[in-house]
Design an enzyme around this catalytic site. Structure first.
Site, PDB file in Angstrom:
ATOM      1  N   SER A 124      -2.137   2.110  -4.440  1.00 38.42           N
ATOM      2  CA  SER A 124      -2.687   3.267  -3.733  1.00 38.42           C
ATOM      3  C   SER A 124      -1.686   4.415  -3.730  1.00 38.42           C
ATOM      4  O   SER A 124      -2.075   5.576  -3.772  1.00 38.42           O
ATOM      5  CB  SER A 124      -3.102   2.901  -2.308  1.00 38.42           C
ATOM      6  N   GLU A 125      -0.383   4.108  -3.672  1.00 38.30           N
ATOM      7  CA  GLU A 125       0.654   5.127  -3.861  1.00 38.30           C
ATOM      8  C   GLU A 125       1.874   4.552  -4.567  1.00 38.30           C
ATOM      9  O   GLU A 125       2.193   3.367  -4.411  1.00 38.30           O
ATOM     10  CB  GLU A 125       1.085   5.748  -2.528  1.00 38.30           C
ATOM     11  N   THR A 126       2.538   5.431  -5.307  1.00 38.36           N
ATOM     12  CA  THR A 126       3.825   5.144  -5.938  1.00 38.36           C
ATOM     13  C   THR A 126       4.780   6.265  -5.555  1.00 38.36           C
ATOM     14  O   THR A 126       4.410   7.439  -5.572  1.00 38.36           O
ATOM     15  CB  THR A 126       3.688   5.070  -7.469  1.00 38.36           C
TER      16      THR A 126
ATOM     17  N   HIS B 239       2.296   5.111   4.427  1.00 37.01           N
ATOM     18  CA  HIS B 239       2.877   3.834   3.999  1.00 37.01           C
ATOM     19  C   HIS B 239       3.981   4.004   2.957  1.00 37.01           C
ATOM     20  O   HIS B 239       4.969   3.261   2.975  1.00 37.01           O
ATOM     21  CB  HIS B 239       1.775   2.839   3.601  1.00 37.01           C
TER      22      HIS B 239
END
Length: 226
Positions: free
Chosen positions: A54-56, A81
């Site tokens: 969902s995120e990097t 997050h």
């Protein structure tokens, strides 16, 4: 001579952020500490899409906590997050995403950040009558970022939530969403204990001057090379 290139292998730490008390669940996060192989937005976006989290996060300055955050399809000025996870991994006291300065504290079990809800991207906060209704929801069609929530125990501030990004980028449901938790906390004006997704846990508390504190457990899951 710098031999690092865009084609060089990249080491990626994989974390789980906002884990349950037994260490399960949490939202997957990729953290790239050495960004020399991905110096620009295009190469970072390509890696984030390849990883599919969902995120990097790309850490441009580990000492000052300067970070750059990507979903599989977009660059974000702020996300909860990724900042909690990166602060825990690098043992930072402050993190600098594009949105602004984010202070960090740890209490042993939880890592906490202080942020403004106004930094969070827009979300549709949709209240339901019961946790059972949240559990029964089907993934909606893409088009709207929906944070579905219901009280589990209102007096205790316990919330059941699920998040549907609706971007059509392969992330149909977000396991644990710090930015949406900030928005909900700001709207309700009270501390919350949120169970999201399969069983992730997020804690929040409103503070002075529009600040919201967001906390969770972080676990190191492993490492990848890409």
């Amino acid at each position: 001579m710098n031999t690092t290139s865009a084609n060089a292998a990249t080491d990626i730490d994989v974390l789980r952020v906002f884990c349950a008390g037994d260490g399960r669940y949490g939202n997957a996060l990729g953290v790239v500490r050495d960004t020399r192989g991905h110096p620009d937005e295009a190469s970072r976006q390509a890696l984030a899409k390849q990883l599919g989290y969902s995120e990097t996060v790309f850490v441009d300055d580990p000492e000052r906590g300067i970070v750059d955050i990507y979903t599989p399809g977009a660059r974000l000025p702020f996300a909860g997050h990724p900042l909690v996870g990166t602060a825990w991994l690098l043992d930072l006291e402050v993190v600098h995403p594009p949105a602004g300065e984010v202070w960090v504290r740890g209490d042993g079990e939880f890592t906490w950040i202080e942020a403004r809800a106004e930094w969070a991207p827009p979300r549709t906060l949709r209240q339901y009558a019961s946790a059972a209704e949240i559990d029964a929801l089907e993934v909606p069609e893409p088009g709207e970022w929906i944070y579905a929530w219901a009280w589990e125990e209102e007096a205790a501030g316990r919330v059941r939530a699920r998040a549907f990004p609706g971007r059509g980028d392969g992330i149909d449901e977000d396991e644990a969403t710090g930015a949406a938790a900030l928005l909900l906390t700001a709207r309700l004006g009270r501390a919350l204990n949120i169970t999201q997704g399969r069983g992730s846990q997020l804690l929040t508390a409103p503070g002075p001057d529009g600040i919201v504190e967001l906390g969770g457990r972080v676990r190191l899951e492993g490492a990848l090379r890409r």
